[in-house]
Design a protein around this motif. Structure first.
Motif, PDB file in Angstrom:
ATOM      1  N   MET A 345      38.600 -20.299 -15.129  1.00 14.99           N
ATOM      2  CA  MET A 345      37.447 -19.581 -15.673  1.00 14.99           C
ATOM      3  C   MET A 345      36.950 -20.209 -16.973  1.00 14.99           C
ATOM      4  O   MET A 345      36.604 -19.529 -17.938  1.00 14.99           O
ATOM      5  CB  MET A 345      37.786 -18.099 -15.915  1.00 14.99           C
ATOM      6  N   THR A 346      36.924 -21.544 -16.977  1.00 19.36           N
ATOM      7  CA  THR A 346      36.317 -22.280 -18.081  1.00 19.36           C
ATOM      8  C   THR A 346      35.359 -23.301 -17.467  1.00 19.36           C
ATOM      9  O   THR A 346      35.544 -23.749 -16.331  1.00 19.36           O
ATOM     10  CB  THR A 346      37.363 -23.018 -18.930  1.00 19.36           C
ATOM     11  N   SER A 347      34.346 -23.685 -18.237  1.00 13.82           N
ATOM     12  CA  SER A 347      33.372 -24.636 -17.699  1.00 13.82           C
ATOM     13  C   SER A 347      34.011 -25.997 -17.459  1.00 13.82           C
ATOM     14  O   SER A 347      33.694 -26.680 -16.475  1.00 13.82           O
ATOM     15  CB  SER A 347      32.173 -24.768 -18.648  1.00 13.82           C
ATOM     16  N   ARG A 348      34.942 -26.398 -18.321  1.00 12.92           N
ATOM     17  CA  ARG A 348      35.620 -27.682 -18.109  1.00 12.92           C
ATOM     18  C   ARG A 348      36.478 -27.633 -16.853  1.00 12.92           C
ATOM     19  O   ARG A 348      36.508 -28.587 -16.069  1.00 12.92           O
ATOM     20  CB  ARG A 348      36.464 -28.045 -19.328  1.00 12.92           C
ATOM     21  N   GLY A 349      37.181 -26.527 -16.677  1.00 13.19           N
ATOM     22  CA  GLY A 349      38.039 -26.399 -15.503  1.00 13.19           C
ATOM     23  C   GLY A 349      37.251 -26.427 -14.211  1.00 13.19           C
ATOM     24  O   GLY A 349      37.614 -27.129 -13.258  1.00 13.19           O
ATOM     25  N   GLN A 350      36.143 -25.687 -14.160  1.00 15.35           N
ATOM     26  CA  GLN A 350      35.361 -25.640 -12.925  1.00 15.35           C
ATOM     27  C   GLN A 350      34.585 -26.924 -12.691  1.00 15.35           C
ATOM     28  O   GLN A 350      34.430 -27.355 -11.539  1.00 15.35           O
ATOM     29  CB  GLN A 350      34.435 -24.420 -12.951  1.00 15.35           C
ATOM     30  N   VAL A 424      42.586 -29.701 -19.064  1.00 14.78           N
ATOM     31  CA  VAL A 424      42.008 -29.205 -20.325  1.00 14.78           C
ATOM     32  C   VAL A 424      41.505 -27.779 -20.141  1.00 14.78           C
ATOM     33  O   VAL A 424      41.739 -26.905 -20.983  1.00 14.78           O
ATOM     34  CB  VAL A 424      40.871 -30.128 -20.808  1.00 14.78           C
ATOM     35  N   GLY A 425      40.804 -27.534 -19.029  1.00 16.51           N
ATOM     36  CA  GLY A 425      40.317 -26.179 -18.755  1.00 16.51           C
ATOM     37  C   GLY A 425      41.432 -25.173 -18.612  1.00 16.51           C
ATOM     38  O   GLY A 425      41.317 -24.023 -19.066  1.00 16.51           O
ATOM     39  N   ALA A 426      42.543 -25.584 -17.982  1.00 15.07           N
ATOM     40  CA  ALA A 426      43.687 -24.673 -17.839  1.00 15.07           C
ATOM     41  C   ALA A 426      44.347 -24.407 -19.191  1.00 15.07           C
ATOM     42  O   ALA A 426      44.724 -23.266 -19.502  1.00 15.07           O
ATOM     43  CB  ALA A 426      44.699 -25.266 -16.863  1.00 15.07           C
ATOM     44  N   PHE A 427      44.494 -25.444 -20.006  1.00 15.63           N
ATOM     45  CA  PHE A 427      45.104 -25.283 -21.326  1.00 15.63           C
ATOM     46  C   PHE A 427      44.305 -24.319 -22.199  1.00 15.63           C
ATOM     47  O   PHE A 427      44.870 -23.611 -23.036  1.00 15.63           O
ATOM     48  CB  PHE A 427      45.211 -26.636 -22.031  1.00 15.63           C
ATOM     49  N   GLU A 428      42.990 -24.292 -22.045  1.00 17.36           N
ATOM     50  CA  GLU A 428      42.154 -23.459 -22.902  1.00 17.36           C
ATOM     51  C   GLU A 428      42.487 -21.984 -22.777  1.00 17.36           C
ATOM     52  O   GLU A 428      42.383 -21.231 -23.754  1.00 17.36           O
ATOM     53  CB  GLU A 428      40.672 -23.698 -22.576  1.00 17.36           C
ATOM     54  N   ARG A 429      42.859 -21.543 -21.577  1.00 17.56           N
ATOM     55  CA  ARG A 429      43.165 -20.116 -21.381  1.00 17.56           C
ATOM     56  C   ARG A 429      44.633 -19.858 -21.075  1.00 17.56           C
ATOM     57  O   ARG A 429      45.169 -18.809 -21.436  1.00 17.56           O
ATOM     58  CB  ARG A 429      42.326 -19.540 -20.231  1.00 17.56           C
ATOM     59  N   TYR A 430      45.280 -20.804 -20.382  1.00 16.74           N
ATOM     60  CA  TYR A 430      46.658 -20.588 -19.927  1.00 16.74           C
ATOM     61  C   TYR A 430      47.502 -21.801 -20.294  1.00 16.74           C
ATOM     62  O   TYR A 430      47.834 -22.627 -19.431  1.00 16.74           O
ATOM     63  CB  TYR A 430      46.698 -20.353 -18.412  1.00 16.74           C
ATOM     64  N   ILE A 433      50.753 -22.450 -18.203  1.00 16.99           N
ATOM     65  CA  ILE A 433      50.487 -22.970 -16.860  1.00 16.99           C
ATOM     66  C   ILE A 433      50.015 -24.417 -16.936  1.00 16.99           C
ATOM     67  O   ILE A 433      50.378 -25.258 -16.100  1.00 16.99           O
ATOM     68  CB  ILE A 433      49.457 -22.082 -16.146  1.00 16.99           C
ATOM     69  N   GLY A 434      49.223 -24.738 -17.947  1.00 15.42           N
ATOM     70  CA  GLY A 434      48.774 -26.115 -18.131  1.00 15.42           C
ATOM     71  C   GLY A 434      49.929 -27.073 -18.333  1.00 15.42           C
ATOM     72  O   GLY A 434      49.946 -28.189 -17.790  1.00 15.42           O
ATOM     73  N   ILE A 435      50.931 -26.642 -19.096  1.00 19.06           N
ATOM     74  CA  ILE A 435      52.104 -27.492 -19.341  1.00 19.06           C
ATOM     75  C   ILE A 435      52.870 -27.737 -18.052  1.00 19.06           C
ATOM     76  O   ILE A 435      53.250 -28.871 -17.732  1.00 19.06           O
ATOM     77  CB  ILE A 435      53.009 -26.841 -20.406  1.00 19.06           C
ATOM     78  N   VAL A 436      53.089 -26.671 -17.277  1.00 16.70           N
ATOM     79  CA  VAL A 436      53.830 -26.816 -16.021  1.00 16.70           C
ATOM     80  C   VAL A 436      53.055 -27.696 -15.041  1.00 16.70           C
ATOM     81  O   VAL A 436      53.634 -28.557 -14.364  1.00 16.70           O
ATOM     82  CB  VAL A 436      54.124 -25.430 -15.396  1.00 16.70           C
ATOM     83  N   ALA A 437      51.742 -27.490 -14.960  1.00 12.98           N
ATOM     84  CA  ALA A 437      50.927 -28.274 -14.034  1.00 12.98           C
ATOM     85  C   ALA A 437      50.958 -29.752 -14.374  1.00 12.98           C
ATOM     86  O   ALA A 437      50.861 -30.613 -13.484  1.00 12.98           O
ATOM     87  CB  ALA A 437      49.490 -27.766 -14.038  1.00 12.98           C
ATOM     88  N   THR A 438      51.127 -30.067 -15.662  1.00 14.29           N
ATOM     89  CA  THR A 438      51.174 -31.466 -16.076  1.00 14.29           C
ATOM     90  C   THR A 438      52.362 -32.202 -15.465  1.00 14.29           C
ATOM     91  O   THR A 438      52.310 -33.421 -15.270  1.00 14.29           O
ATOM     92  CB  THR A 438      51.215 -31.557 -17.613  1.00 14.29           C
ATOM     93  N   PRO A 517      37.439 -22.929 -29.964  1.00 12.65           N
ATOM     94  CA  PRO A 517      38.604 -23.682 -30.446  1.00 12.65           C
ATOM     95  C   PRO A 517      39.255 -22.978 -31.633  1.00 12.65           C
ATOM     96  O   PRO A 517      38.576 -22.380 -32.474  1.00 12.65           O
ATOM     97  CB  PRO A 517      38.008 -25.038 -30.850  1.00 12.65           C
ATOM     98  N   GLU A 518      40.592 -23.037 -31.674  1.00 15.16           N
ATOM     99  CA  GLU A 518      41.315 -22.366 -32.755  1.00 15.16           C
ATOM    100  C   GLU A 518      41.112 -23.062 -34.092  1.00 15.16           C
ATOM    101  O   GLU A 518      41.208 -22.452 -35.147  1.00 15.16           O
ATOM    102  CB  GLU A 518      42.811 -22.310 -32.408  1.00 15.16           C
ATOM    103  N   VAL A 519      40.877 -24.375 -34.036  1.00 16.63           N
ATOM    104  CA  VAL A 519      40.646 -25.143 -35.266  1.00 16.63           C
ATOM    105  C   VAL A 519      39.219 -25.672 -35.219  1.00 16.63           C
ATOM    106  O   VAL A 519      38.843 -26.389 -34.290  1.00 16.63           O
ATOM    107  CB  VAL A 519      41.640 -26.314 -35.385  1.00 16.63           C
ATOM    108  N   GLU A 520      38.412 -25.322 -36.195  1.00 21.89           N
ATOM    109  CA  GLU A 520      37.027 -25.773 -36.220  1.00 21.89           C
ATOM    110  C   GLU A 520      36.949 -27.246 -36.601  1.00 21.89           C
ATOM    111  O   GLU A 520      37.775 -27.765 -37.357  1.00 21.89           O
ATOM    112  CB  GLU A 520      36.221 -24.944 -37.220  1.00 21.89           C
ATOM    113  N   ALA A 521      35.951 -27.898 -36.042  1.00 19.52           N
ATOM    114  CA  ALA A 521      35.758 -29.314 -36.349  1.00 19.52           C
ATOM    115  C   ALA A 521      35.358 -29.483 -37.810  1.00 19.52           C
ATOM    116  O   ALA A 521      34.649 -28.647 -38.389  1.00 19.52           O
ATOM    117  CB  ALA A 521      34.685 -29.896 -35.437  1.00 19.52           C
ATOM    118  N   ALA A 522      35.821 -30.564 -38.415  1.00 15.85           N
ATOM    119  CA  ALA A 522      35.488 -30.833 -39.818  1.00 15.85           C
ATOM    120  C   ALA A 522      33.997 -31.137 -39.963  1.00 15.85           C
ATOM    121  O   ALA A 522      33.414 -31.836 -39.127  1.00 15.85           O
ATOM    122  CB  ALA A 522      36.305 -32.017 -40.318  1.00 15.85           C
TER     123      ALA A 522
END
Length: 523
Positions: A345-350, A424-430, A433-438, A517-522
């Motif tokens: 359910m992210t634009s990158r993932g889909q 990347v899309g999976a990491f954004e929300r889960y 699961i992203g780590i395991v899928a890797t 993103p949790e950290v904003e771009a500089a």
């Protein structure tokens, strides 16, 4: 009335199938050339569809709509969005290569049967599957989609059961039995999913009063159509089950290794690179668009199942001794990545999932077709029967290596971009699961490189010492696929520009936005 381009793209291979089947038995070469020319003409029409499609324009374009069964609100409605047009183009692109690769697969002197005119039937059935798959990607009436979603099983059943792989480690009698078993298993699994979906299609009509995808989706979006929570969830499950079987998703995948292993190599390519894409495409078009709340409700479970598919498929691929079954289990793992991207359910993932459908079609077709050329020379599917092939057939070994590297998603080849976006899309929300899928990437490198090492390197086995290199016809099949894998690996923009607007609309359907993103771009 404007020319019905979408209808023509599907009707042409259907008419070509009838003409091919009608060719006299003594003119089987004519049947082959007719099927190839029809597939090339269909590719040309699909190219026109692609050129006329305007990314960022209306959601569904080149639409056609005619009343069909008026009393039940069934219409002949066609239209393509960015995802559909990409998959129509992929289907039309692959069929000529499938036909050319299977040029001698159904010759009467090889099958031992002259009564049924197997050559004509073989190529006619391939064209029938093409027509039905294209219509499945184009249909915007739920009932119309269901008809072709199920009807494609009939020609596929005969292709699997009637034209089996000749490189079988057992006798002909055992091979025929296993072909029949694989064909029946394929049919029963997919029919079971289709019957459950039929109940859900009827339930959707009872709730919505029509079968139009666009009208139902618009009614859901503007609040004029309300579904009880339990109703929406049951309908979603009915649709999703059928699509998960077709995709295939663990634990509903077990028909795929049997079907691919017992089919001719071109038919195995047809199954996993063309037909199975209907399942993942339908998850995006129907599950998310018609049942947005139920899709979000089911997301955690689907993400877990997709992750299991990734790891389970890769582990079983590592342990395979049969080349085609190894590719089949690798495809189970790859479809896990596609479904993971859809339900992240992210634009990158889909976007990655849609791009993965295209790239998986190209990479698996390249690998499996070269593997088929290898198998036809040695007469065996067993990995242990090969060794040192690169010393006697360097072009064959080189193209096989590119297919292997594409399968493990090497940077610079097309599947890398899509797999990266999915993760990347999976990491954004889960992230867990992203780590395991890797881990699936590591396992892919293991089974892919071990396959190449055991077949292509080492001492030359006596049985492969005089193996000929790729011929002109085989190079015509493989070279364009490899060129596309490299081009889209370096420059995927032509595909992403087409699919991204459709992905944004799908995200809007399920009322999801990308996490910040949790950290904003500089600055």
């Amino acid at each position: 009335m404007s020319f019905p381009l979408l209808t023509a793209t599907a009707v042409l291979p259907a008419l070509g199938a009838i003409a091919t089947a009608a060719v006299p038995a003594a003119r089987r070469t004519v049947a082959k050339w007719l099927a190839l020319l029809v597939s090339l003409a269909t590719l040309a029409l699909a190219g026109i569809v692609l050129v006329r499609f305007e990314p960022g324009g209306d959601r569904y374009q080149l639409t056609e709509s005619q009343s069909w069964i008026k009393d039940f609100g069934v219409r002949y409605e066609l239209g393509v969005d960015g995802i559909g047009v990409a998959l129509v183009a992929l289907t039309a692109l692959l069929i000529p290569f499938i036909i050319l690769a299977g040029w001698h697969d159904a010759d009467p002197h090889e099958t031992g049967s002259r009564r049924w005119r197997p050559t004509q039937g073989y190529f006619a059935l391939i064209l029938v599957v093409e027509a039905m798959v294209i219509l499945s990607f184009e249909a915007t009436d739920v009932f119309l989609f269901y008809i072709f979603f199920e009807a494609m099983l009939i020609p596929m059943y005969f292709l699997i059961g009637g034209f089996g792989d000749k490189a079988h480690e057992h006798g002909e009698g055992t091979a025929a039995t296993q072909r029949s078993y694989a064909a029946v298993k394929f049919l029963l699994y997919n029919l079971a999913g289709g019957l459950i979906m039929l109940a859900a299609v009827i339930g959707l009509y009872v709730v919505a009063g029509n079968f139009s995808l666009q009208e139902i989706a618009e009614a859901r979006a503007n609040g004029s159509l309300h579904m009880a929570q339990s109703t929406e969830r049951w309908l979603f499950l009915g649709f999703f089950f059928a699509f998960a079987v077709k995709a295939p998703l663990w634990p509903l995948h077990t028909w795929l290794p049997n079907a691919m292993g017992e089919s001719t190599t071109p038919v195995a390519v047809l199954i996993t690179t063309v037909m199975d894409k209907v399942g993942t495409f339908a998850m995006l078009r129907y599950c998310l668009q018609l049942f947005p709340e139920a899709s979000k409700w089911a997301t955690p479970v689907v993400m877990v199942l997709a992750t299991v598919s990734i790891i389970y498929g890769a582990l079983l691929a590592v342990g395979q001794r049969d080349i085609k079954r190894l590719v089949a289990y690798a495809s189970v793992s790859h479809f896990g990545f596609i479904i993971l991207g859809i339900f992240a359910m992210t634009s990158r993932g889909q976007s990655g999932a849609t791009l993965y459908m295209v790239n998986h079609g190209l990479s698996t077709a390249a690998l499996l077709l070269v593997a088929g050329f290898l198998i036809s020379r040695r007469g065996s599917r067993l990995i242990a029967d090969y060794g040192g092939v690169q010393k006697v057939a360097p072009v064959l070994a080189g193209t096989f290596l590119i297919g292997v590297l594409a399968t493990l998603s090497l940077p610079g080849l097309a599947p890398f971009v899509s797999e990266f976006l999915v993760l990347v899309g999976a990491f954004e929300r889960y992230p867990a699961i992203g780590i395991v899928a890797t881990v699936g990437i590591v396992l892919a490198a293991l089974y892919a490189l071990v396959l190449y090492q055991r077949t292509m390197t080492g001492p030359v086995k006596p049985e492969v010492a005089r193996m000929p290199d790729l011929r002109v016809r085989e190079l015509l099949v493989v070279t364009p696929l490899i060129a596309l894998l490299i081009f889209l690996g370096v420059y995927p923009k032509p595909v992403t520009d087409i699919v991204n607007p459709a992905v944004k609309q799908t995200m809007s359907d399920v009322h999801k936005t990308d996490p910040k993103p949790e950290v904003e771009a500089a600055k």
